[in-house]
Write a protein that holds these residues in place. Structure first.
Motif, PDB file in Angstrom:
ATOM      1  N   GLY A  87      20.631 -19.940  12.809  1.00  0.00           N
ATOM      2  CA  GLY A  87      19.993 -21.153  13.298  1.00  0.00           C
ATOM      3  C   GLY A  87      18.660 -20.873  13.957  1.00  0.00           C
ATOM      4  O   GLY A  87      17.686 -21.622  13.776  1.00  0.00           O
ATOM      5  N   ARG A  88      18.608 -19.808  14.739  1.00  0.00           N
ATOM      6  CA  ARG A  88      17.356 -19.445  15.397  1.00  0.00           C
ATOM      7  C   ARG A  88      16.266 -19.133  14.358  1.00  0.00           C
ATOM      8  O   ARG A  88      15.116 -19.530  14.495  1.00  0.00           O
ATOM      9  N   GLU A  89      16.675 -18.421  13.310  1.00  0.00           N
ATOM     10  CA  GLU A  89      15.721 -18.086  12.254  1.00  0.00           C
ATOM     11  C   GLU A  89      15.275 -19.335  11.510  1.00  0.00           C
ATOM     12  O   GLU A  89      14.087 -19.498  11.191  1.00  0.00           O
ATOM     13  N   GLY A  90      16.211 -20.236  11.219  1.00  0.00           N
ATOM     14  CA  GLY A  90      15.854 -21.448  10.499  1.00  0.00           C
ATOM     15  C   GLY A  90      14.859 -22.300  11.262  1.00  0.00           C
ATOM     16  O   GLY A  90      13.884 -22.807  10.683  1.00  0.00           O
ATOM     17  N   ALA A 106      11.452 -20.461  11.419  1.00  0.00           N
ATOM     18  CA  ALA A 106      10.750 -20.526  10.139  1.00  0.00           C
ATOM     19  C   ALA A 106      10.154 -21.906   9.903  1.00  0.00           C
ATOM     20  O   ALA A 106       9.042 -22.032   9.376  1.00  0.00           O
ATOM     21  N   PHE A 107      10.868 -22.940  10.311  1.00  0.00           N
ATOM     22  CA  PHE A 107      10.352 -24.298  10.150  1.00  0.00           C
ATOM     23  C   PHE A 107       9.077 -24.480  10.970  1.00  0.00           C
ATOM     24  O   PHE A 107       8.075 -25.016  10.478  1.00  0.00           O
ATOM     25  N   VAL A 108       9.115 -24.011  12.207  1.00  0.00           N
ATOM     26  CA  VAL A 108       7.948 -24.157  13.088  1.00  0.00           C
ATOM     27  C   VAL A 108       6.777 -23.339  12.562  1.00  0.00           C
ATOM     28  O   VAL A 108       5.619 -23.774  12.613  1.00  0.00           O
ATOM     29  N   GLU A 109       7.081 -22.158  12.032  1.00  0.00           N
ATOM     30  CA  GLU A 109       6.030 -21.279  11.532  1.00  0.00           C
ATOM     31  C   GLU A 109       5.612 -21.598  10.102  1.00  0.00           C
ATOM     32  O   GLU A 109       4.773 -20.911   9.528  1.00  0.00           O
ATOM     33  N   LYS A 110       6.241 -22.622   9.516  1.00  0.00           N
ATOM     34  CA  LYS A 110       5.918 -23.084   8.160  1.00  0.00           C
ATOM     35  C   LYS A 110       6.036 -21.958   7.130  1.00  0.00           C
ATOM     36  O   LYS A 110       5.119 -21.691   6.343  1.00  0.00           O
TER      37      LYS A 110
END
Length: 264
Positions: free
Chosen positions: A245-248, A251-255
């Motif tokens: 979840g932390r990675e997801g 990754a979303f924030v970092e596009k």
């Protein structure tokens, strides 16, 4: 000189992150014997830690025709023999239902008897278009085992499940798909490639979140909305705290695309 080792009835191999388990008694339609059942249970339990998906396949034109009826006929005590086989087979079903990673199955040809319950224990079933599904217990005077009554009732509802079981009926692959017993239909010659592709796609994803999702879906039909909401809140909190979840979120924030195998 020692006797040659008996040929295994189940083959296993690790393809990247996918633990492939293949029933390999094609000359009998992968009919269930004590040896095949033991081999399949051992294969499920032997999943390597790094494997993120289990892929269940079968060699030959038929996926699984259920129990080996010739062995039933030859048993001195049929009740004891079939009861023990059912008990051992149910350990296979329990192992698949409790598998800590998603389970994908590729199904072809004919599925009968306990093979129907085997399908029902998998998370995502991909079915060849010409497959025929026939519980067939009534044809030999048996009641169902292997989770078959559970799988059919959940997919079809009690009236249709009873119609199928009591009349020794047959489901086509299209009917099984419409009812939800199988997830996807593909052309026969595309089955194995599609099943392998789907398994690899799932292995790229957040498998622990998928297992939580599986738990929610399986209990939804027997829980109240309040109970389901409580479980959803608990499990999404676990997912948010999980490295997946932390990675997801990161990754979303970092596009960028998430890497759920090795979270950053």
């Amino acid at each position: 000189m020692t006797d040659a080792q008996p040929r295994p009835h189940v083959l296993t191999d690790l393809d990247g992150d996918v633990w492939r388990i293949t029933l390999d008694r094609p000359e009998t339609g992968n009919a269930l014997t004590p040896a095949l059942v033991a081999d399949l249970l051992a294969a499920v339990r032997a999943r390597p830690e790094r494997a993120r998906v289990v892929l269940l396949l079968a060699n030959g034109p038929r996926f699984c025709v259920g129990g080996d009826i010739d062995s039933f006929a030859g048993a001195p005590d049929p009740g004891a023999f079939v009861g023990r086989l059912a008990h051992d087979w149910h350990e296979v079903i329990r192992a698949l239902l409790a598998c800590p990673v998603p389970v994908v199955a590729g199904v072809q040809g004919a599925v009968a008897g306990a093979g129907v319950g085997l399908m029902g224990a998998c998370d995502l079933v991909i079915c060849a278009r010409t497959t025929k599904i026939r519980p067939a217990y009534g044809a030999i005077g048996f009641s169902p085992d292997g989770g078959t009554s559970w799988a059919l009732t959940r997919a079809l509802g009690a009236p249709r499940a009873l119609d199928l079981l009591l009349t020794n009926g047959v489901l086509t692959a299209a009917e099984a798909h419409l009812s939800g017993l199988v997830a996807r239909l593909v052309e026969d010659d595309e089955l194995r490639a599609t099943a392998e592709s789907v398994a690899a796609e799932i292995a790229d994803g957040p498998v622990r979140a998928m297992v939580r999702t599986r738990a929610l879906v399986r209990t939804a039909a027997i829980r109240t909305l309040e109970e389901q909401l409580d479980d959803e809140a608990q499990l999404i909190a676990e997912s948010a705290a999980d490295p997946e979840g932390r990675e997801g979120v990161r990754a979303f924030v970092e596009k960028r695309a998430p890497d759920f195998r090795t979270p950053r």
